[in-house]
Design an enzyme around this catalytic site. Structure first.
Site, PDB file in Angstrom:
ATOM      1  N   LYS A  35      45.903  36.401  55.565  1.00  0.00           N
ATOM      2  CA  LYS A  35      44.550  36.053  55.112  1.00  0.00           C
ATOM      3  C   LYS A  35      44.599  35.584  53.653  1.00  0.00           C
ATOM      4  O   LYS A  35      45.624  35.773  52.966  1.00  0.00           O
ATOM      5  CB  LYS A  35      43.634  37.271  55.253  1.00  0.00           C
ATOM      6  CG  LYS A  35      44.031  38.445  54.373  1.00  0.00           C
ATOM      7  CD  LYS A  35      43.225  39.693  54.721  1.00  0.00           C
ATOM      8  CE  LYS A  35      43.647  40.853  53.850  1.00  0.00           C
ATOM      9  NZ  LYS A  35      43.033  42.125  54.285  1.00  0.00           N
ATOM     10  N   TYR A 257      42.045  33.482  19.918  1.00  0.00           N
ATOM     11  CA  TYR A 257      40.598  33.734  19.851  1.00  0.00           C
ATOM     12  C   TYR A 257      40.310  35.181  19.509  1.00  0.00           C
ATOM     13  O   TYR A 257      40.949  36.101  20.038  1.00  0.00           O
ATOM     14  CB  TYR A 257      39.950  33.418  21.195  1.00  0.00           C
ATOM     15  CG  TYR A 257      39.864  31.950  21.508  1.00  0.00           C
ATOM     16  CD1 TYR A 257      39.159  31.066  20.683  1.00  0.00           C
ATOM     17  CD2 TYR A 257      40.481  31.441  22.646  1.00  0.00           C
ATOM     18  CE1 TYR A 257      39.075  29.717  20.999  1.00  0.00           C
ATOM     19  CE2 TYR A 257      40.398  30.092  22.969  1.00  0.00           C
ATOM     20  CZ  TYR A 257      39.696  29.236  22.132  1.00  0.00           C
ATOM     21  OH  TYR A 257      39.613  27.909  22.441  1.00  0.00           O
TER      22      TYR A 257
HETATM   23  C1  LIG Z   1      44.153  42.937  54.602  1.00  0.00           C
HETATM   24  C2  LIG Z   1      44.242  43.826  55.769  1.00  0.00           C
HETATM   25  C3  LIG Z   1      45.447  44.462  56.093  1.00  0.00           C
HETATM   26  C4  LIG Z   1      46.682  44.361  55.213  1.00  0.00           C
HETATM   27  O1  LIG Z   1      46.576  45.259  54.145  1.00  0.00           O
HETATM   28  P1  LIG Z   1      47.775  45.424  53.097  1.00  0.00           P
HETATM   29  O2  LIG Z   1      47.327  46.525  52.216  1.00  0.00           O
HETATM   30  O3  LIG Z   1      47.879  44.123  52.375  1.00  0.00           O
HETATM   31  O4  LIG Z   1      48.989  45.719  53.890  1.00  0.00           O
HETATM   32  C5  LIG Z   1      45.501  45.231  57.236  1.00  0.00           C
HETATM   33  N1  LIG Z   1      44.411  45.366  58.034  1.00  0.00           N
HETATM   34  C6  LIG Z   1      43.234  44.786  57.749  1.00  0.00           C
HETATM   35  C7  LIG Z   1      42.078  44.990  58.654  1.00  0.00           C
HETATM   36  C8  LIG Z   1      43.107  44.004  56.617  1.00  0.00           C
HETATM   37  O5  LIG Z   1      41.943  43.421  56.333  1.00  0.00           O
END
Ligand SMILES: *Cc1c(COP(=O)(O)O)cnc(C)c1O
Length: 370
Positions: A35, A257
Protein backbone atom coordinates in the site's frame (compact mmCIF):
# COMPACT_ATOMS: atom_id res chain seq x y z
CA UNK A 1 22.86 18.68 -14.55
CA UNK A 2 19.91 17.76 -12.31
CA UNK A 3 20.15 18.33 -8.58
CA UNK A 4 22.32 15.58 -7.15
CA UNK A 5 19.59 14.13 -4.93
CA UNK A 6 18.35 10.64 -5.68
CA UNK A 7 16.82 7.61 -4.04
CA UNK A 8 17.91 4.06 -4.62
CA UNK A 9 15.80 0.95 -4.04
CA UNK A 10 17.79 -2.16 -3.22
CA UNK A 11 16.32 -5.31 -4.75
CA UNK A 12 18.58 -7.78 -2.88
CA UNK A 13 17.63 -6.15 0.44
CA UNK A 14 13.92 -6.57 -0.37
CA UNK A 15 14.56 -10.22 -1.17
CA UNK A 16 16.53 -10.63 2.04
CA UNK A 17 13.85 -9.01 4.19
CA UNK A 18 11.12 -11.08 2.57
CA UNK A 19 13.13 -14.20 3.41
CA UNK A 20 13.43 -12.92 7.00
CA UNK A 21 9.67 -12.42 7.26
CA UNK A 22 9.08 -15.85 5.79
CA UNK A 23 11.46 -17.48 8.23
CA UNK A 24 9.82 -15.66 11.15
CA UNK A 25 6.34 -16.68 10.01
CA UNK A 26 6.92 -20.42 10.15
CA UNK A 27 4.58 -22.09 7.66
CA UNK A 28 2.34 -19.14 7.00
CA UNK A 29 2.01 -17.58 3.56
CA UNK A 30 3.25 -14.01 3.29
CA UNK A 31 1.31 -11.06 1.97
CA UNK A 32 3.74 -8.38 0.85
CA UNK A 33 1.95 -5.19 1.84
CA UNK A 34 2.57 -2.65 -0.92
CA UNK A 35 0.00 0.00 0.00
CA UNK A 36 0.99 3.67 -0.23
CA UNK A 37 2.95 2.92 -3.38
CA UNK A 38 4.99 0.27 -1.59
CA UNK A 39 5.65 2.50 1.42
CA UNK A 40 6.95 5.22 -0.86
CA UNK A 41 9.37 2.95 -2.73
CA UNK A 42 7.22 2.65 -5.86
CA UNK A 43 5.33 -0.55 -6.66
CA UNK A 44 7.22 -0.97 -9.92
CA UNK A 45 10.52 -0.53 -8.07
CA UNK A 46 9.88 -3.22 -5.45
CA UNK A 47 8.15 -5.78 -7.64
CA UNK A 48 11.30 -7.67 -8.57
CA UNK A 49 12.42 -7.81 -4.95
CA UNK A 50 9.05 -8.93 -3.59
CA UNK A 51 7.69 -11.18 -6.30
CA UNK A 52 8.64 -14.17 -4.16
CA UNK A 53 5.76 -13.31 -1.82
CA UNK A 54 2.55 -15.35 -1.87
CA UNK A 55 0.40 -12.33 -2.56
CA UNK A 56 0.28 -8.55 -2.59
CA UNK A 57 -1.90 -6.59 -0.18
CA UNK A 58 -2.80 -2.96 -0.84
CA UNK A 59 -5.58 -0.40 -0.70
CA UNK A 60 -6.12 1.31 -4.04
CA UNK A 61 -7.67 -0.32 -7.05
CA UNK A 62 -5.25 1.61 -9.21
CA UNK A 63 -2.37 0.02 -7.32
CA UNK A 64 -3.95 -3.42 -7.83
CA UNK A 65 -4.13 -2.67 -11.54
CA UNK A 66 -0.45 -1.77 -11.58
CA UNK A 67 0.47 -5.04 -9.88
CA UNK A 68 -1.54 -6.97 -12.50
CA UNK A 69 0.15 -4.97 -15.26
CA UNK A 70 3.51 -6.11 -13.92
CA UNK A 71 2.39 -9.62 -14.73
CA UNK A 72 1.42 -10.80 -11.25
CA UNK A 73 -1.21 -13.53 -11.52
CA UNK A 74 -1.30 -14.58 -7.88
CA UNK A 75 -3.47 -13.27 -5.05
CA UNK A 76 -4.05 -9.55 -4.49
CA UNK A 77 -5.96 -8.43 -1.40
CA UNK A 78 -7.66 -5.06 -0.95
CA UNK A 79 -7.07 -4.39 2.75
CA UNK A 80 -9.93 -1.88 3.07
CA UNK A 81 -12.17 -3.67 0.59
CA UNK A 82 -14.26 -1.73 -1.91
CA UNK A 83 -15.42 1.85 -1.59
CA UNK A 84 -18.31 1.86 -4.07
CA UNK A 85 -20.34 -0.76 -6.00
CA UNK A 86 -18.49 -0.45 -9.29
CA UNK A 87 -15.19 -1.34 -7.57
CA UNK A 88 -16.62 -4.85 -7.46
CA UNK A 89 -16.55 -5.02 -11.24
CA UNK A 90 -12.80 -4.47 -11.17
CA UNK A 91 -12.51 -7.11 -8.45
CA UNK A 92 -14.25 -9.55 -10.79
CA UNK A 93 -12.20 -8.53 -13.82
CA UNK A 94 -8.77 -8.52 -12.08
CA UNK A 95 -9.73 -11.30 -9.68
CA UNK A 96 -8.98 -9.31 -6.57
CA UNK A 97 -9.71 -10.63 -3.11
CA UNK A 98 -11.28 -8.04 -0.89
CA UNK A 99 -11.80 -7.34 2.76
CA UNK A 100 -15.33 -7.06 4.10
CA UNK A 101 -15.34 -4.92 7.21
CA UNK A 102 -18.85 -3.42 7.28
CA UNK A 103 -22.49 -4.07 6.38
CA UNK A 104 -22.38 -1.62 3.50
CA UNK A 105 -19.81 -3.79 1.73
CA UNK A 106 -22.03 -6.86 2.15
CA UNK A 107 -24.96 -4.87 0.70
CA UNK A 108 -22.86 -3.93 -2.33
CA UNK A 109 -21.79 -7.52 -2.86
CA UNK A 110 -25.36 -8.77 -2.56
CA UNK A 111 -26.37 -6.38 -5.35
CA UNK A 112 -23.37 -7.20 -7.55
CA UNK A 113 -23.92 -9.19 -10.75
CA UNK A 114 -20.95 -11.40 -11.48
CA UNK A 115 -20.08 -14.68 -13.18
CA UNK A 116 -17.18 -15.29 -10.82
CA UNK A 117 -17.73 -15.64 -7.11
CA UNK A 118 -15.38 -13.54 -4.96
CA UNK A 119 -12.85 -14.56 -2.37
CA UNK A 120 -13.33 -12.31 0.64
CA UNK A 121 -11.57 -11.67 3.96
CA UNK A 122 -14.09 -10.95 6.70
CA UNK A 123 -12.54 -8.57 9.20
CA UNK A 124 -13.11 -8.70 12.93
CA UNK A 125 -12.64 -5.69 15.18
CA UNK A 126 -10.94 -7.26 18.19
CA UNK A 127 -10.01 -3.98 19.88
CA UNK A 128 -8.28 -1.76 17.35
CA UNK A 129 -11.65 -0.05 16.82
CA UNK A 130 -10.91 1.09 13.34
CA UNK A 131 -12.48 -1.33 10.85
CA UNK A 132 -14.32 -4.60 11.27
CA UNK A 133 -17.30 -6.34 12.86
CA UNK A 134 -17.25 -6.75 16.61
CA UNK A 135 -16.96 -10.32 17.88
CA UNK A 136 -20.66 -10.18 18.78
CA UNK A 137 -21.68 -9.27 15.23
CA UNK A 138 -19.11 -11.41 13.45
CA UNK A 139 -21.14 -14.57 13.10
CA UNK A 140 -24.19 -12.88 11.62
CA UNK A 141 -21.98 -11.07 9.12
CA UNK A 142 -20.42 -14.40 8.20
CA UNK A 143 -23.83 -16.06 7.85
CA UNK A 144 -25.01 -13.27 5.53
CA UNK A 145 -21.90 -13.53 3.38
CA UNK A 146 -21.99 -17.29 3.34
CA UNK A 147 -25.50 -17.23 1.90
CA UNK A 148 -24.52 -15.04 -1.07
CA UNK A 149 -23.95 -16.68 -4.46
CA UNK A 150 -21.45 -13.86 -5.17
CA UNK A 151 -19.15 -15.22 -2.49
CA UNK A 152 -16.75 -18.09 -2.98
CA UNK A 153 -14.36 -18.65 -0.09
CA UNK A 154 -14.51 -16.68 3.15
CA UNK A 155 -11.32 -16.05 5.11
CA UNK A 156 -10.90 -14.22 8.40
CA UNK A 157 -8.67 -11.43 9.54
CA UNK A 158 -8.08 -8.99 12.34
CA UNK A 159 -5.50 -6.29 13.04
CA UNK A 160 -3.49 -5.67 16.20
CA UNK A 161 -3.17 -2.32 17.95
CA UNK A 162 -0.16 -3.13 20.15
CA UNK A 163 1.90 -5.76 18.39
CA UNK A 164 4.92 -3.47 18.71
CA UNK A 165 4.43 -2.59 22.36
CA UNK A 166 3.96 -3.66 25.94
CA UNK A 167 0.25 -4.45 25.80
CA UNK A 168 0.84 -7.10 23.17
CA UNK A 169 -1.64 -9.14 21.20
CA UNK A 170 -2.89 -11.89 23.51
CA UNK A 171 -6.21 -10.21 24.36
CA UNK A 172 -7.00 -9.65 20.68
CA UNK A 173 -5.98 -13.17 19.69
CA UNK A 174 -8.27 -14.55 22.41
CA UNK A 175 -11.21 -12.44 21.19
CA UNK A 176 -10.57 -13.48 17.60
CA UNK A 177 -10.31 -17.17 18.38
CA UNK A 178 -13.38 -17.16 20.59
CA UNK A 179 -15.57 -15.61 17.90
CA UNK A 180 -14.14 -17.35 14.83
CA UNK A 181 -13.08 -20.65 16.22
CA UNK A 182 -15.41 -23.06 14.46
CA UNK A 183 -15.83 -21.07 11.24
CA UNK A 184 -14.18 -22.73 8.27
CA UNK A 185 -11.60 -20.74 6.34
CA UNK A 186 -8.09 -19.28 6.27
CA UNK A 187 -6.95 -16.76 8.84
CA UNK A 188 -4.66 -13.75 8.82
CA UNK A 189 -3.71 -11.89 11.98
CA UNK A 190 -0.12 -10.67 12.09
CA UNK A 191 1.49 -7.52 10.80
CA UNK A 192 5.30 -7.20 10.80
CA UNK A 193 5.59 -6.55 14.52
CA UNK A 194 3.44 -9.52 15.51
CA UNK A 195 5.30 -11.74 13.06
CA UNK A 196 8.75 -10.78 14.32
CA UNK A 197 7.94 -10.54 18.02
CA UNK A 198 6.18 -13.89 18.35
CA UNK A 199 7.90 -15.55 21.30
CA UNK A 200 8.97 -19.16 21.33
CA UNK A 201 6.63 -21.18 23.49
CA UNK A 202 3.55 -18.98 22.98
CA UNK A 203 0.72 -20.38 20.86
CA UNK A 204 1.40 -19.66 17.19
CA UNK A 205 -0.65 -16.84 15.75
CA UNK A 206 0.84 -16.84 12.27
CA UNK A 207 -2.28 -18.66 11.09
CA UNK A 208 -2.42 -19.08 7.31
CA UNK A 209 -1.20 -15.67 6.19
CA UNK A 210 0.92 -12.94 7.74
CA UNK A 211 0.71 -9.39 6.40
CA UNK A 212 4.24 -8.05 6.30
CA UNK A 213 4.78 -4.40 5.50
CA UNK A 214 7.45 -2.38 7.25
CA UNK A 215 9.77 -5.34 7.87
CA UNK A 216 10.06 -5.87 4.12
CA UNK A 217 11.29 -2.30 3.82
CA UNK A 218 14.03 -2.82 6.38
CA UNK A 219 12.66 -0.81 9.27
CA UNK A 220 12.08 -2.21 12.76
CA UNK A 221 8.36 -2.12 13.60
CA UNK A 222 9.21 -1.75 17.28
CA UNK A 223 12.02 0.81 17.12
CA UNK A 224 13.58 1.99 19.41
CA UNK A 225 13.06 -1.10 21.56
CA UNK A 226 14.68 -3.07 18.75
CA UNK A 227 16.66 -2.01 15.72
CA UNK A 228 16.44 -3.26 12.16
CA UNK A 229 19.84 -4.89 12.71
CA UNK A 230 18.41 -6.77 15.71
CA UNK A 231 15.76 -8.27 13.43
CA UNK A 232 18.28 -8.95 10.68
CA UNK A 233 16.64 -6.50 8.28
CA UNK A 234 18.49 -4.53 5.61
CA UNK A 235 17.69 -1.03 4.34
CA UNK A 236 15.75 -1.08 1.09
CA UNK A 237 15.74 2.66 0.40
CA UNK A 238 18.72 4.99 0.28
CA UNK A 239 18.20 8.72 0.06
CA UNK A 240 21.43 10.42 -0.95
CA UNK A 241 22.68 13.71 -2.26
CA UNK A 242 25.87 15.78 -2.39
CA UNK A 243 27.33 18.84 -0.78
CA UNK A 244 26.78 21.89 -2.95
CA UNK A 245 28.50 24.35 -0.61
CA UNK A 246 30.60 24.72 2.52
CA UNK A 247 30.94 27.48 5.13
CA UNK A 248 33.60 27.97 7.78
CA UNK A 249 31.94 29.18 10.99
CA UNK A 250 33.59 30.79 13.99
CA UNK A 251 32.27 30.77 17.54
CA UNK A 252 29.01 32.71 17.66
CA UNK A 253 28.12 32.25 13.98
CA UNK A 254 24.72 30.72 13.28
CA UNK A 255 23.30 28.51 10.53
CA UNK A 256 20.05 28.73 8.58
CA UNK A 257 16.56 30.09 9.20
CA UNK A 258 15.86 31.21 12.72
CA UNK A 259 19.56 30.98 13.60
CA UNK A 260 18.72 27.77 15.46
CA UNK A 261 22.31 26.57 15.67
CA UNK A 262 25.16 28.64 17.07
CA UNK A 263 28.74 27.44 16.68
CA UNK A 264 30.73 27.23 19.90
CA UNK A 265 34.03 27.10 18.02
CA UNK A 266 35.44 26.76 14.51
CA UNK A 267 32.97 24.57 12.60
CA UNK A 268 33.10 23.49 8.98
CA UNK A 269 29.55 23.31 7.68
CA UNK A 270 28.43 21.44 4.56
CA UNK A 271 25.29 22.41 2.67
CA UNK A 272 23.51 19.37 1.23
CA UNK A 273 21.02 19.50 -1.64
CA UNK A 274 18.10 17.97 0.26
CA UNK A 275 15.24 19.64 2.07
CA UNK A 276 11.72 19.06 3.22
CA UNK A 277 10.43 19.39 -0.36
CA UNK A 278 12.36 16.18 -1.04
CA UNK A 279 10.62 14.41 1.83
CA UNK A 280 13.26 14.96 4.48
CA UNK A 281 11.46 15.66 7.79
CA UNK A 282 11.50 19.32 8.76
CA UNK A 283 11.07 18.24 12.38
CA UNK A 284 14.61 16.90 12.38
CA UNK A 285 16.88 19.52 13.89
CA UNK A 286 20.41 19.87 15.17
CA UNK A 287 21.74 16.45 16.05
CA UNK A 288 19.77 14.34 13.59
CA UNK A 289 22.17 11.73 12.16
CA UNK A 290 23.55 11.91 8.62
CA UNK A 291 26.50 10.33 6.78
CA UNK A 292 29.07 12.34 4.83
CA UNK A 293 31.40 10.14 2.77
CA UNK A 294 30.19 7.31 5.00
CA UNK A 295 31.10 9.06 8.29
CA UNK A 296 28.30 9.59 10.75
CA UNK A 297 27.77 13.21 11.69
CA UNK A 298 24.85 15.49 12.47
CA UNK A 299 22.45 18.01 11.07
CA UNK A 300 22.87 21.64 12.12
CA UNK A 301 19.98 24.09 12.47
CA UNK A 302 16.69 24.03 10.64
CA UNK A 303 15.91 22.01 7.54
CA UNK A 304 15.04 24.31 4.61
CA UNK A 305 12.84 23.46 1.65
CA UNK A 306 15.75 22.50 -0.60
CA UNK A 307 18.82 22.36 1.62
CA UNK A 308 20.09 21.31 4.98
CA UNK A 309 23.34 21.93 6.83
CA UNK A 310 25.65 19.28 8.27
CA UNK A 311 28.57 19.36 10.66
CA UNK A 312 31.77 18.41 8.82
CA UNK A 313 34.06 18.50 11.86
CA UNK A 314 33.58 14.77 12.65
CA UNK A 315 34.36 13.97 9.01
CA UNK A 316 37.59 16.00 9.21
CA UNK A 317 38.36 14.24 12.47
CA UNK A 318 38.02 10.92 10.64
CA UNK A 319 40.84 12.03 8.35
CA UNK A 320 38.71 12.82 5.30
CA UNK A 321 38.58 16.04 3.31
CA UNK A 322 34.87 16.71 2.85
CA UNK A 323 33.91 19.47 0.45
CA UNK A 324 31.89 20.34 -2.60
CA UNK A 325 30.54 17.13 -4.15
CA UNK A 326 30.99 14.93 -1.09
CA UNK A 327 28.38 12.20 -0.79
CA UNK A 328 25.67 12.80 1.81
CA UNK A 329 23.50 9.88 2.87
CA UNK A 330 20.25 10.96 4.50
CA UNK A 331 19.29 7.33 5.20
CA UNK A 332 20.17 3.92 3.87
CA UNK A 333 23.53 2.76 2.59
CA UNK A 334 26.45 4.97 1.58
CA UNK A 335 28.80 4.00 -1.21
CA UNK A 336 31.37 3.13 1.47
CA UNK A 337 28.95 0.48 2.74
CA UNK A 338 28.18 2.39 5.95
CA UNK A 339 24.51 2.19 6.95
CA UNK A 340 22.34 4.91 8.46
CA UNK A 341 19.10 3.24 9.58
CA UNK A 342 16.02 5.23 8.54
CA UNK A 343 14.69 4.54 12.04
CA UNK A 344 17.50 6.62 13.57
CA UNK A 345 16.55 9.60 11.44
CA UNK A 346 12.85 9.10 12.13
CA UNK A 347 13.53 8.92 15.86
CA UNK A 348 15.45 12.20 15.75
CA UNK A 349 12.45 13.76 14.01
CA UNK A 350 9.91 12.36 16.46
CA UNK A 351 8.33 9.99 13.97
CA UNK A 352 8.66 6.47 12.56
CA UNK A 353 10.45 5.01 9.56
CA UNK A 354 7.08 4.39 7.89
CA UNK A 355 6.37 8.10 7.60
CA UNK A 356 9.76 9.00 6.13
CA UNK A 357 9.57 6.33 3.43
CA UNK A 358 6.02 7.23 2.50
CA UNK A 359 6.91 10.92 2.31
CA UNK A 360 9.66 10.56 -0.30
CA UNK A 361 8.78 13.41 -2.66
CA UNK A 362 7.85 12.91 -6.31
CA UNK A 363 10.65 15.27 -7.37
CA UNK A 364 13.30 12.81 -6.16
CA UNK A 365 14.40 10.50 -8.99
CA UNK A 366 14.39 6.84 -8.01
CA UNK A 367 16.64 4.11 -9.35
CA UNK A 368 16.58 0.39 -8.68
CA UNK A 369 19.85 -1.36 -7.85
CA UNK A 370 20.37 -5.10 -8.20
C1 LIG B 1 -0.46 -1.68 6.69
C2 LIG B 1 -1.09 -2.92 7.16
C3 LIG B 1 -0.31 -4.03 7.49
C4 LIG B 1 1.21 -3.99 7.49
O1 LIG B 1 1.66 -3.41 8.68
P1 LIG B 1 3.23 -3.31 8.99
O2 LIG B 1 3.29 -2.75 10.36
O3 LIG B 1 3.80 -2.38 7.97
O4 LIG B 1 3.78 -4.68 8.86
C5 LIG B 1 -0.95 -5.20 7.86
N1 LIG B 1 -2.31 -5.27 7.89
C6 LIG B 1 -3.09 -4.21 7.59
C7 LIG B 1 -4.56 -4.35 7.67
C8 LIG B 1 -2.51 -3.01 7.22
O5 LIG B 1 -3.28 -1.97 6.92
Amino acid sequence: MPRPIHACIHTPALQHNLARARAAAADAKVWAVVKANAYGHGIEHVFEGLRGADGFALLDLSEAQRVRQLGWRGPILLLEGVFEPRDLELCSRLSLWHTIHCDEQIDMLAAHKTQVAHRVFLKMNTGMNRLGFTPQRFRSAWARLNALPQVDEISFMTHFSDADGARGIAHQVAAFNAAAQDLPGERSLCNSAATLRQRPGTPAVYADWVRAGIALYGSAPDHPEHTAAHWGLQPTMTLATRLIGTQQLQAGDTVGYGSCFTADGPTLVGIAACGYADGYPRHAGTGAPVLVDGVRTRLLGRVSMDMLAVDLNPVLAAGLQPGWGSEVTLWGRSSTGAVLPIDDVAHAAGTVGYELMCALAPRVPVAVAD
